[in-house]
Design a protein around this motif. Structure first.
Motif, mmCIF file in Angstrom:
data_model
loop_
_atom_site.group_PDB
_atom_site.id
_atom_site.type_symbol
_atom_site.label_atom_id
_atom_site.label_comp_id
_atom_site.label_asym_id
_atom_site.label_seq_id
_atom_site.Cartn_x
_atom_site.Cartn_y
_atom_site.Cartn_z
ATOM 1 N N ASN A 56 22.378 102.526 53.161
ATOM 2 C CA ASN A 56 22.495 101.397 53.328
ATOM 3 C C ASN A 56 24.156 101.096 53.381
ATOM 4 N N GLY A 57 24.655 101.614 54.341
ATOM 5 C CA GLY A 57 26.234 101.832 54.608
ATOM 6 C C GLY A 57 26.697 100.554 55.019
ATOM 7 N N PHE A 58 28.207 100.680 54.918
ATOM 8 C CA PHE A 58 28.885 99.461 55.322
ATOM 9 C C PHE A 58 29.182 99.868 56.725
ATOM 10 N N ILE A 59 28.446 98.542 57.653
ATOM 11 C CA ILE A 59 28.227 98.953 59.151
ATOM 12 C C ILE A 59 29.443 99.351 59.832
ATOM 13 N N ASP A 60 30.718 98.842 59.540
ATOM 14 C CA ASP A 60 31.864 99.166 60.390
ATOM 15 C C ASP A 60 32.914 99.946 59.845
ATOM 16 N N LEU A 61 32.446 100.620 58.530
ATOM 17 C CA LEU A 61 33.334 101.408 57.923
ATOM 18 C C LEU A 61 32.642 102.993 57.912
#
Length: 99
Positions: free
Chosen positions: A23-28
């Motif tokens: 569940n990562g940060f989508i733009d980072l």
């Protein structure tokens, strides 16, 4: 403010975790994206027919999805299995991007 995959797609963090999805940060966490169309006219021998294989693979999945009646039937299960792409730990993980 950066958003996580769960926020963008409206799913719970627990559901993602249960499916083994980071569940990562989508733009980072995913500034790198490979456009399949870029291999369409490649002259690289190892990738020469990759676009044809790519289109065939996803066309077959779409054909299977046309027969899905419920998330419990065999067509759904078949399509779901074909859409799971585990990232190999020894290569660069590509992830997702909103852009």
């Amino acid at each position: 403010m950066p958003k996580r995959i769960s926020e963008i797609f409206g799913v719970s963090e627990d559901d993602l975790k249960n499916e083994g999805v980071f569940n990562g940060f989508i733009d980072l966490d995913s500034v790198f994206y490979v456009d399949p169309h870029l291999v369409k006219n490649t002259k690289i021998p190892e990738l020469e027919n990759s676009y044809i294989h790519f289109k065939k693979y996803f066309s077959e999945i779409l054909h299977v999805l046309e027969n899905v009646k419920t998330s419990e039937d065999r067509f759904f299960s078949t399509a779901h299995k074909k859409l799971i792409f585990p990232e190999l730990s020894f290569v660069l993980p590509l992830g997702y991007s909103t852009g």
